[in-house]
Design a protein around this motif. Structure first.
Motif, PDB file in Angstrom:
ATOM      1  N   HIS A 177     -29.612  26.146 -10.944  1.00  0.00           N
ATOM      2  CA  HIS A 177     -29.419  27.491 -11.456  1.00  0.00           C
ATOM      3  C   HIS A 177     -30.710  28.288 -11.391  1.00  0.00           C
ATOM      4  O   HIS A 177     -31.798  27.742 -11.228  1.00  0.00           O
ATOM      5  CB  HIS A 177     -28.928  27.429 -12.907  1.00  0.00           C
ATOM      6  N   GLN A 178     -30.562  29.597 -11.538  1.00  0.00           N
ATOM      7  CA  GLN A 178     -31.723  30.464 -11.610  1.00  0.00           C
ATOM      8  C   GLN A 178     -32.497  30.157 -12.885  1.00  0.00           C
ATOM      9  O   GLN A 178     -32.047  29.402 -13.738  1.00  0.00           O
ATOM     10  CB  GLN A 178     -31.278  31.938 -11.606  1.00  0.00           C
ATOM     11  N   ALA A 179     -33.681  30.747 -13.026  1.00  0.00           N
ATOM     12  CA  ALA A 179     -34.487  30.534 -14.225  1.00  0.00           C
ATOM     13  C   ALA A 179     -33.690  30.926 -15.457  1.00  0.00           C
ATOM     14  O   ALA A 179     -33.111  32.014 -15.521  1.00  0.00           O
ATOM     15  CB  ALA A 179     -35.765  31.347 -14.134  1.00  0.00           C
ATOM     16  N   LEU A 180     -33.646  30.038 -16.450  1.00  0.00           N
ATOM     17  CA  LEU A 180     -32.874  30.281 -17.660  1.00  0.00           C
ATOM     18  C   LEU A 180     -33.777  30.176 -18.883  1.00  0.00           C
ATOM     19  O   LEU A 180     -34.814  29.519 -18.861  1.00  0.00           O
ATOM     20  CB  LEU A 180     -31.743  29.252 -17.784  1.00  0.00           C
ATOM     21  N   ARG A 181     -33.350  30.813 -19.947  1.00  0.00           N
ATOM     22  CA  ARG A 181     -34.044  30.684 -21.229  1.00  0.00           C
ATOM     23  C   ARG A 181     -33.030  30.240 -22.269  1.00  0.00           C
ATOM     24  O   ARG A 181     -31.923  30.765 -22.338  1.00  0.00           O
ATOM     25  CB  ARG A 181     -34.684  32.004 -21.633  1.00  0.00           C
ATOM     26  N   LEU A 182     -33.417  29.258 -23.066  1.00  0.00           N
ATOM     27  CA  LEU A 182     -32.505  28.671 -24.046  1.00  0.00           C
ATOM     28  C   LEU A 182     -32.819  29.196 -25.446  1.00  0.00           C
ATOM     29  O   LEU A 182     -33.983  29.313 -25.831  1.00  0.00           O
ATOM     30  CB  LEU A 182     -32.613  27.147 -24.018  1.00  0.00           C
ATOM     31  N   TYR A 183     -31.766  29.514 -26.181  1.00  0.00           N
ATOM     32  CA  TYR A 183     -31.890  29.965 -27.563  1.00  0.00           C
ATOM     33  C   TYR A 183     -30.960  29.135 -28.437  1.00  0.00           C
ATOM     34  O   TYR A 183     -29.978  28.573 -27.965  1.00  0.00           O
ATOM     35  CB  TYR A 183     -31.504  31.437 -27.704  1.00  0.00           C
ATOM     36  N   VAL A 184     -31.279  29.082 -29.724  1.00  0.00           N
ATOM     37  CA  VAL A 184     -30.376  28.489 -30.710  1.00  0.00           C
ATOM     38  C   VAL A 184     -29.772  29.634 -31.507  1.00  0.00           C
ATOM     39  O   VAL A 184     -30.475  30.350 -32.220  1.00  0.00           O
ATOM     40  CB  VAL A 184     -31.117  27.518 -31.645  1.00  0.00           C
ATOM     41  N   GLN A 225     -43.235  25.934 -24.167  1.00  0.00           N
ATOM     42  CA  GLN A 225     -43.919  25.418 -22.988  1.00  0.00           C
ATOM     43  C   GLN A 225     -43.032  25.569 -21.761  1.00  0.00           C
ATOM     44  O   GLN A 225     -43.505  25.544 -20.632  1.00  0.00           O
ATOM     45  CB  GLN A 225     -44.275  23.930 -23.187  1.00  0.00           C
ATOM     46  N   ASP A 226     -41.724  25.725 -22.004  1.00  0.00           N
ATOM     47  CA  ASP A 226     -40.739  25.821 -20.936  1.00  0.00           C
ATOM     48  C   ASP A 226     -39.590  26.678 -21.455  1.00  0.00           C
ATOM     49  O   ASP A 226     -39.119  26.500 -22.579  1.00  0.00           O
ATOM     50  CB  ASP A 226     -40.244  24.417 -20.568  1.00  0.00           C
ATOM     51  N   GLY A 227     -39.130  27.626 -20.641  1.00  0.00           N
ATOM     52  CA  GLY A 227     -38.061  28.508 -21.074  1.00  0.00           C
ATOM     53  C   GLY A 227     -36.763  27.779 -21.360  1.00  0.00           C
ATOM     54  O   GLY A 227     -35.947  28.252 -22.147  1.00  0.00           O
ATOM     55  N   ALA A 228     -36.550  26.628 -20.723  1.00  0.00           N
ATOM     56  CA  ALA A 228     -35.319  25.875 -20.906  1.00  0.00           C
ATOM     57  C   ALA A 228     -35.386  24.921 -22.093  1.00  0.00           C
ATOM     58  O   ALA A 228     -34.471  24.128 -22.313  1.00  0.00           O
ATOM     59  CB  ALA A 228     -34.992  25.089 -19.637  1.00  0.00           C
ATOM     60  N   VAL A 229     -36.470  24.996 -22.855  1.00  0.00           N
ATOM     61  CA  VAL A 229     -36.671  24.118 -24.015  1.00  0.00           C
ATOM     62  C   VAL A 229     -37.040  24.979 -25.221  1.00  0.00           C
ATOM     63  O   VAL A 229     -37.824  25.924 -25.106  1.00  0.00           O
ATOM     64  CB  VAL A 229     -37.790  23.087 -23.756  1.00  0.00           C
ATOM     65  N   LEU A 230     -36.457  24.660 -26.374  1.00  0.00           N
ATOM     66  CA  LEU A 230     -36.806  25.360 -27.607  1.00  0.00           C
ATOM     67  C   LEU A 230     -37.053  24.324 -28.697  1.00  0.00           C
ATOM     68  O   LEU A 230     -36.190  23.500 -28.989  1.00  0.00           O
ATOM     69  CB  LEU A 230     -35.683  26.312 -28.030  1.00  0.00           C
ATOM     70  N   GLN A 231     -38.256  24.364 -29.282  1.00  0.00           N
ATOM     71  CA  GLN A 231     -38.632  23.431 -30.341  1.00  0.00           C
ATOM     72  C   GLN A 231     -38.735  24.183 -31.665  1.00  0.00           C
ATOM     73  O   GLN A 231     -39.266  25.291 -31.719  1.00  0.00           O
ATOM     74  CB  GLN A 231     -39.969  22.771 -30.021  1.00  0.00           C
ATOM     75  N   PHE A 232     -38.226  23.564 -32.719  1.00  0.00           N
ATOM     76  CA  PHE A 232     -38.366  24.162 -34.039  1.00  0.00           C
ATOM     77  C   PHE A 232     -38.427  23.074 -35.100  1.00  0.00           C
ATOM     78  O   PHE A 232     -37.976  21.942 -34.897  1.00  0.00           O
ATOM     79  CB  PHE A 232     -37.241  25.156 -34.337  1.00  0.00           C
ATOM     80  N   ASP A 257     -29.871  34.429 -18.985  1.00  0.00           N
ATOM     81  CA  ASP A 257     -30.709  34.963 -17.917  1.00  0.00           C
ATOM     82  C   ASP A 257     -31.760  35.872 -18.555  1.00  0.00           C
ATOM     83  O   ASP A 257     -31.422  36.914 -19.119  1.00  0.00           O
ATOM     84  CB  ASP A 257     -29.849  35.760 -16.939  1.00  0.00           C
ATOM     85  N   PRO A 258     -33.056  35.512 -18.537  1.00  0.00           N
ATOM     86  CA  PRO A 258     -34.075  36.290 -19.248  1.00  0.00           C
ATOM     87  C   PRO A 258     -34.250  37.707 -18.733  1.00  0.00           C
ATOM     88  O   PRO A 258     -34.847  38.542 -19.411  1.00  0.00           O
ATOM     89  CB  PRO A 258     -35.358  35.462 -19.038  1.00  0.00           C
ATOM     90  N   SER A 259     -33.724  38.005 -17.552  1.00  0.00           N
ATOM     91  CA  SER A 259     -33.840  39.366 -17.034  1.00  0.00           C
ATOM     92  C   SER A 259     -32.863  40.320 -17.718  1.00  0.00           C
ATOM     93  O   SER A 259     -32.972  41.536 -17.582  1.00  0.00           O
ATOM     94  CB  SER A 259     -33.588  39.384 -15.514  1.00  0.00           C
ATOM     95  N   TRP A 260     -31.890  39.747 -18.479  1.00  0.00           N
ATOM     96  CA  TRP A 260     -30.887  40.578 -19.162  1.00  0.00           C
ATOM     97  C   TRP A 260     -31.227  40.593 -20.647  1.00  0.00           C
ATOM     98  O   TRP A 260     -30.886  39.718 -21.408  1.00  0.00           O
ATOM     99  CB  TRP A 260     -29.494  40.010 -18.919  1.00  0.00           C
ATOM    100  N   ASP A 261     -31.926  41.604 -21.098  1.00  0.00           N
ATOM    101  CA  ASP A 261     -32.420  41.690 -22.468  1.00  0.00           C
ATOM    102  C   ASP A 261     -31.304  42.082 -23.426  1.00  0.00           C
ATOM    103  O   ASP A 261     -30.474  42.914 -23.106  1.00  0.00           O
ATOM    104  CB  ASP A 261     -33.556  42.712 -22.526  1.00  0.00           C
ATOM    105  N   ASP A 262     -31.310  41.473 -24.604  1.00  0.00           N
ATOM    106  CA  ASP A 262     -30.298  41.818 -25.596  1.00  0.00           C
ATOM    107  C   ASP A 262     -30.752  41.323 -26.962  1.00  0.00           C
ATOM    108  O   ASP A 262     -31.444  40.306 -27.076  1.00  0.00           O
ATOM    109  CB  ASP A 262     -28.963  41.169 -25.247  1.00  0.00           C
ATOM    110  N   LEU A 263     -30.346  42.037 -28.017  1.00  0.00           N
ATOM    111  CA  LEU A 263     -30.741  41.675 -29.374  1.00  0.00           C
ATOM    112  C   LEU A 263     -30.116  40.378 -29.857  1.00  0.00           C
ATOM    113  O   LEU A 263     -30.624  39.762 -30.783  1.00  0.00           O
ATOM    114  CB  LEU A 263     -30.342  42.808 -30.343  1.00  0.00           C
ATOM    115  N   VAL A 264     -28.988  39.984 -29.281  1.00  0.00           N
ATOM    116  CA  VAL A 264     -28.320  38.797 -29.775  1.00  0.00           C
ATOM    117  C   VAL A 264     -28.860  37.528 -29.123  1.00  0.00           C
ATOM    118  O   VAL A 264     -28.349  36.446 -29.385  1.00  0.00           O
ATOM    119  CB  VAL A 264     -26.786  38.877 -29.576  1.00  0.00           C
ATOM    120  N   HIS A 265     -29.877  37.628 -28.303  1.00  0.00           N
ATOM    121  CA  HIS A 265     -30.512  36.459 -27.707  1.00  0.00           C
ATOM    122  C   HIS A 265     -31.996  36.525 -28.044  1.00  0.00           C
ATOM    123  O   HIS A 265     -32.761  37.255 -27.416  1.00  0.00           O
ATOM    124  CB  HIS A 265     -30.285  36.410 -26.199  1.00  0.00           C
TER     125      HIS A 265
END
Length: 367
Positions: A177-184, A225-232, A257-265
């Motif tokens: 896949h293209q570059a992704l960013r993960l959120y909880v 450290q990586d957009g596909a990883v989220l530590q908390f 997709d980090p290029s699509w900005d939105d408040l819910v992510h």
């Protein structure tokens, strides 16, 4: 004059957001992105036990306060009804005052409604495990692990002391896949493996990434450290009414997709020193987290939004939380065992060697 309990109820509900005013005195509720939260003054019970009051089919989530009962459940939990009419979706439930003559309360049920535009209908953690589409080929592999103190490996056990740091790492493997960013998006702790059947729950993350547990504990997101990883980090806690219960954490994660900005992510931590929210991925734009104090809504219409996200539900646990006194005794026992095991092995080895030499010596003498 309002009682202290009533004032407390109103203050708590105001913090949660959509305060309702057309209700009997002593009852307030708020509609979150995924949950219905109800505060009921104990004055309403008129001396009856907390068990006399239910939200649909569910008992109170928290009865530890001497002034207020708390009900916090998913929008579709406890027998709630969902109705879609035109451009709105309504979730309806009722506060019920006892089912028999011994309840001590005689008053009609209170109707509670949460209304959302069709474009903004929340997705419950108890719904479809994986939703959405992303451009690209191959499967997305989601995971969440409890990590060691140095974050280098998965923790070999899930035993924690009360107040200790629980390190959680959510990640997604997306080889094609293209570059992704993960959120909880949301995390809810329960004393049972099933979120829907849990008698009590505690919200850690809500409102599309707001780590609300950081308002009372040392909980926060860590730098990426990586957009596909989220530590908390979450501070270990116990359910007051379930002292020995294990802890499960249910989280809804989202890749975007980090290029699509939105408040819910987003990923927002609460800074207790400045009493303000901080945006993880762009601290200078932390004003985007201001909605964590109310309700965060998308800035885009679903009709024009590209299919650029995938949601998934993950559960970690069970975790056992020990009080410090109990924990110290357990830790000391572990240390004693670790020290005693090699000493015992050495002692047995010496005894075995002595017996072996003694046997050889006696055999020679007999010859």
């Amino acid at each position: 004059m309002m009682s202290v309990a009533s004032v407390t109820v109103l203050m708590l509900a105001a913090v949660m957001g959509q305060l309702q005013t057309d209700l009997p005195p002593g009852i307030t509720y708020s509609c979150g992105n995924h949950t219905l939260t109800v505060f009921v003054s104990r004055d309403v019970l008129a001396g009856a036990p907390a068990s006399a009051l239910r939200l649909g089919s569910c008992p109170a989530s928290d009865t530890s306060s001497l002034q207020v009962l708390l009900f916090q459940y998913g929008l579709q939990d406890c027998g709630a009804v969902r109705l879609t009419t035109g451009k709105e979706v309504t979730f309806t439930n009722y506060l019920k005052f006892g089912d028999g003559p011994t309840s001590g309360i005689k008053r009609p049920d209170v109707r509670l409604e949460c209304v959302y535009p069709v474009d903004e209908v929340p997705m419950s953690l108890t719904t479809i495990p994986t939703t959405g589409v992303l451009a690209g080929d191959g499967n997305l592999i989601f995971s969440m692990m409890i990590m060691t103190d140095d974050w280098t490996a998965e923790r070999p056990n899930s035993l924690f002391f009360l107040g200790a740091s629980i390190n959680l790492e959510a990640s997604v493997l997306a080889p094609y896949h293209q570059a992704l960013r993960l959120y909880v998006q949301e995390c809810i702790a329960t004393p049972t493996s099933s979120l829907a059947m849990s008698p009590e729950n505690y919200t850690i993350i809500t409102n599309h990434g707001c780590l609300v547990d950081g308002k009372t504990g040392n909980s926060k997101y860590l730098p990426r450290q990586d957009g596909a990883v989220l530590q908390f980090v979450v501070q270990a806690f116990k359910f007051l009414s379930l002292e020995d219960a294990e802890i499960f954490i249910h989280c809804k994660v989202m890749v975007w997709d980090p290029s699509w900005d939105d408040l819910v992510h987003k990923a927002c931590s609460f800074d207790q020193q400045t009493q303000s929210w901080q945006l993880l991925d762009a601290p200078l734009q932390s004003s985007l987290c201001d909605c964590c104090n109310s309700i965060c809504q998308s800035r885009h219409k679903r009709a024009t939004e590209p299919e650029t996200s995938v949601g998934h539900v993950i559960k970690v646990g069970p975790m056992r939380i020990l009080s410090k006194q109990h924990g110290s005794t357990t830790l000391e026992n572990h240390r004693v065992m670790l020290l005693a095991t090699p000493l015992l092995a050495c002692f047995l080895g010496i005894v075995f060697l002595f017996l072996y030499k003694w046997k050889i010596k006696n055999v020679h003498h007999s010859c």
